[in-house]
Design a protein around this motif. Structure first.
Motif, PDB file in Angstrom:
ATOM      1  N   GLU A  12       0.813  -1.217   0.000  1.00 54.17           N
ATOM      2  CA  GLU A  12       0.000   0.000   0.000  1.00 54.17           C
ATOM      3  C   GLU A  12       0.848   1.268   0.000  1.00 54.17           C
ATOM      4  N   ALA A  13       2.128   1.148   0.416  1.00 46.58           N
ATOM      5  CA  ALA A  13       2.961   2.335   0.613  1.00 46.58           C
ATOM      6  C   ALA A  13       2.989   3.217  -0.630  1.00 46.58           C
ATOM      7  N   GLY A  14       2.845   4.501  -0.439  1.00 47.89           N
ATOM      8  CA  GLY A  14       3.002   5.447  -1.534  1.00 47.89           C
ATOM      9  C   GLY A  14       1.805   5.558  -2.451  1.00 47.89           C
ATOM     10  N   ARG A  15       0.701   4.892  -2.153  1.00 45.57           N
ATOM     11  CA  ARG A  15      -0.462   4.954  -3.031  1.00 45.57           C
ATOM     12  C   ARG A  15      -1.476   5.949  -2.488  1.00 45.57           C
ATOM     13  N   ALA A  16      -2.270   6.505  -3.397  1.00 45.51           N
ATOM     14  CA  ALA A  16      -3.297   7.464  -2.975  1.00 45.51           C
ATOM     15  C   ALA A  16      -4.298   6.761  -2.072  1.00 45.51           C
ATOM     16  N   PRO A  17      -4.899   7.490  -1.131  1.00 45.18           N
ATOM     17  CA  PRO A  17      -5.891   6.850  -0.253  1.00 45.18           C
ATOM     18  C   PRO A  17      -7.107   6.372  -1.039  1.00 45.18           C
ATOM     19  N   ALA A  18      -7.742   5.330  -0.513  1.00 45.65           N
ATOM     20  CA  ALA A  18      -8.914   4.776  -1.196  1.00 45.65           C
ATOM     21  C   ALA A  18     -10.123   5.678  -0.981  1.00 45.65           C
ATOM     22  N   ASP A  37     -19.731 -12.955  -7.133  1.00 47.89           N
ATOM     23  CA  ASP A  37     -19.323 -13.569  -5.875  1.00 47.89           C
ATOM     24  C   ASP A  37     -17.850 -13.242  -5.604  1.00 47.89           C
ATOM     25  N   GLY A  38     -17.551 -12.901  -4.355  1.00 50.29           N
ATOM     26  CA  GLY A  38     -16.158 -12.683  -3.950  1.00 50.29           C
ATOM     27  C   GLY A  38     -15.460 -11.563  -4.697  1.00 50.29           C
ATOM     28  N   VAL A  39     -16.175 -10.471  -4.938  1.00 46.54           N
ATOM     29  CA  VAL A  39     -15.588  -9.371  -5.714  1.00 46.54           C
ATOM     30  C   VAL A  39     -15.023  -8.308  -4.770  1.00 46.54           C
ATOM     31  N   SER A  40     -13.757  -7.984  -4.949  1.00 45.84           N
ATOM     32  CA  SER A  40     -13.128  -6.902  -4.186  1.00 45.84           C
ATOM     33  C   SER A  40     -12.550  -5.894  -5.168  1.00 45.84           C
ATOM     34  N   LEU A  41     -12.878  -4.636  -4.960  1.00 39.51           N
ATOM     35  CA  LEU A  41     -12.423  -3.588  -5.885  1.00 39.51           C
ATOM     36  C   LEU A  41     -12.212  -2.293  -5.116  1.00 39.51           C
ATOM     37  N   THR A  42     -11.049  -1.699  -5.304  1.00 38.45           N
ATOM     38  CA  THR A  42     -10.737  -0.422  -4.656  1.00 38.45           C
ATOM     39  C   THR A  42     -10.553   0.642  -5.723  1.00 38.45           C
ATOM     40  N   VAL A  43     -11.130   1.826  -5.490  1.00 38.02           N
ATOM     41  CA  VAL A  43     -10.861   2.977  -6.358  1.00 38.02           C
ATOM     42  C   VAL A  43     -10.215   4.042  -5.483  1.00 38.02           C
TER      43      VAL A  43
END
Ligand SMILES: Nc1ncnc2c1ncn2[C@@H]1O[C@H](COP(=O)(O)OP(=O)(O)OP(=O)(O)O)[C@@H](O)[C@H]1O
Ligand SMILES: [Mg+2]
Length: 266
Positions: A12-18, A37-43
């Protein structure tokens, strides 16, 4: 560039906050069964993510769950760190049809709902300023008094985008927003979308069937496939903008996505 989603999450280091975090999401319709089913997605903040996949794989349903319009049967959606139970006031939606209210003029449509109870309180003058700025951002300044019946399809979709921007969204949910437009207008709208969301510091989750649109617009492309639907592959689009200037890189990515789309819909 291409990373299978089954691999452990990148550091996660150095990435923009979710802005948006969907984790372990499943959704089922009575009588139809499990859609995904089982879907994970971050923007992440200011990120444009394109969601692709064959017709019926569950993209619109996933978007509605992530936007807080539908409840998942399992999993959780967080928006700016908080659990989401209804659409967040700092999110906005744009669909294929602009859905303008025919009895309100352009300014009325763009401002519609801004003073509803769930919206952050703002003074009347500030709301008027936000409406004017949003109309200006989409190139419709001077047409504030026009009614929807007087607008072309492209202008109506600009108005829908302005209505979304007036909410100063941290995240814009867009479900095939340009698919009803002709090719020239669509290309203009794609460029406009990238320009305004960069200027307004919004993130975007864009559902599209158009591979070129995804490549020209998105920072990341996510592919959904299978039954029930899952996220099966993703690409980080690291081609510099304007991407039209890099036809070979665009073409190579288009072929890779096309092959994955074919594979995912078998
Ligand atoms: N209200 C509903 N009731 C029952 N089934 C539904 C409902 N809405 C969607 N579905 C089903 O859920 C599945 C996923 O639909 P969804 O609209 O999310 O797909 P999509 O990937 O957006 O498709 P498209 O690319 O054609 O827009 C489909 O099989 C559809 O028939
Ligand atoms: Mg859909």
């Amino acid at each position: 560039m291409n990373s299978p989603l089954a691999e452990p999450a990148i550091a996660e280091a150095g990435r923009a906050p979710a802005v948006l975090e969907g984790s372990g999401l499943s959704y089922a319709h009575a009588g139809v069964g499990t859609i995904f089913d089982g879907v994970s997605l971050t923007v992440r903040r200011r990120e444009i993510v394109a969601l692709m996949g064959c017709s019926g794989c569950g993209k619109s349903t996933l978007l509605r769950v992530l936007a807080g319009l539908e409840k998942p049967v399992a999993g959780e959606v967080r928006f700016l760190g908080d659990g989401l139970v209804e659409p967040h006031p700092r999110s906005a939606l744009v669909f294929q049809q602009p859905s303008l209210l025919p009895w309100l003029n352009l300014a009325g449509n763009v401002g519609f709902g801004l003073d509803f109870a769930h919206q952050p309180k703002a003074a009347r003058a500030e709301l008027a300023e936000r409406v004017a700025a949003a109309i200006d951002a989409v190139g419709l300044a001077g047409r504030e008094a026009a009614y929807p019946s007087e607008l072309s399809g492209g202008m109506a979709q600009r108005a829908a985008l302005a209505r979304a921007l007036a909410r100063q969204p941290e995240l814009l949910f867009a479900d095939e927003p340009f698919s009803a437009l002709d090719a020239i207008t669509r290309a203009e709208m794609q460029a406009l979308l990238v320009d305004v969301v960069h200027r307004w510091h919004s993130a975007v989750l864009l559902v599209t069937h158009d591979i070129d649109e995804a490549i020209l617009v998105a920072d990341r492309i996510v592919l959904m496939g299978g039954r029930p639907g899952r996220l099966v592959q993703e690409w980080t689009v690291d081609i510099p903008r304007p991407r039209e200037d890099f036809p070979e890189a665009v073409s190579a990515l288009r072929l890779a996505i096309l092959a994955a789309l074919r594979h995912s819909s078998q």
